[in-house]
Write an enzyme that holds these catalytic residues in place. Sequence first.
Site, PDB file in Angstrom:
ATOM      1  N   LEU A   1      -7.108  -7.544  -5.534  1.00 46.90           N
ATOM      2  CA  LEU A   1      -6.930  -8.318  -4.314  1.00 46.90           C
ATOM      3  C   LEU A   1      -6.381  -9.714  -4.605  1.00 46.90           C
ATOM      4  O   LEU A   1      -5.619 -10.254  -3.791  1.00 46.90           O
ATOM      5  CB  LEU A   1      -8.228  -8.378  -3.515  1.00 46.90           C
TER       6      LEU A   1
ATOM      7  N   ILE B   1     -12.488  -5.035 -11.047  1.00 49.87           N
ATOM      8  CA  ILE B   1     -11.149  -4.478 -10.795  1.00 49.87           C
ATOM      9  C   ILE B   1     -10.701  -4.809  -9.380  1.00 49.87           C
ATOM     10  O   ILE B   1      -9.555  -5.206  -9.161  1.00 49.87           O
ATOM     11  CB  ILE B   1     -11.124  -2.958 -11.060  1.00 49.87           C
ATOM     12  N   CYS B   2     -11.590  -4.683  -8.417  1.00 46.35           N
ATOM     13  CA  CYS B   2     -11.241  -4.971  -7.017  1.00 46.35           C
ATOM     14  C   CYS B   2     -10.817  -6.428  -6.852  1.00 46.35           C
ATOM     15  O   CYS B   2      -9.827  -6.726  -6.182  1.00 46.35           O
ATOM     16  CB  CYS B   2     -12.414  -4.672  -6.092  1.00 46.35           C
ATOM     17  N   THR B   3     -11.555  -7.335  -7.475  1.00 48.19           N
ATOM     18  CA  THR B   3     -11.204  -8.747  -7.393  1.00 48.19           C
ATOM     19  C   THR B   3      -9.823  -8.982  -7.980  1.00 48.19           C
ATOM     20  O   THR B   3      -8.993  -9.664  -7.375  1.00 48.19           O
ATOM     21  CB  THR B   3     -12.265  -9.617  -8.103  1.00 48.19           C
TER      22      THR B   3
ATOM     23  N   SER C   1     -16.454  -6.992  -7.258  1.00 48.26           N
ATOM     24  CA  SER C   1     -16.399  -6.197  -8.484  1.00 48.26           C
ATOM     25  C   SER C   1     -15.115  -6.553  -9.242  1.00 48.26           C
ATOM     26  O   SER C   1     -14.133  -7.006  -8.658  1.00 48.26           O
ATOM     27  CB  SER C   1     -16.489  -4.701  -8.172  1.00 48.26           C
TER      28      SER C   1
END
Length: 153
Positions: free
Chosen positions: A49, A44-46, A42
């Site tokens: 991280l 924002i998560c990418t 996703s």
Amino acid sequence: MSLSVGDAAPEFSLPDQDRQVVSLAELRGTPVLLVFYPFAFSGICTGELCQLRDELAEYTDAGVRVLAVSTDPVFSLKAFKAQEGLEFPLLSDFWPHGATAQAYGVFNDTVGMALRGTFLIDAEGTIAFAEVNQPGDAREQSGWKDAVGRLAA
């Protein structure tokens, strides 16, 4: 209810992207940055991280072990790690679904995902930093870095 600074970090044993079990108890004696995120791949998560990947030395140079946790299955995590070149373990809280996120108070049971919870756990297993962001609310990582600096001092 999520955990607060000074609380004992709940123990967990979760498989990583290669199905190797990572246990908080086995990491005792080493500070751990535990980063919960909703979903692999996703947006924002990418971004979060990948920023963590790009700045990983700031944590590892301070002796902090970085672990990222989502409710994704190990197969998705393996592909996500390879695609993004992530150099820290991605742990699967898939089954029992979200049990570790629940223990840390960061599980959204309405949609079955972890919230953006960030916990710095000191070498003795006590939470030294805690922050929870809601879905769609990207984290500002400067707070984590400040906490790591205070822990290392």
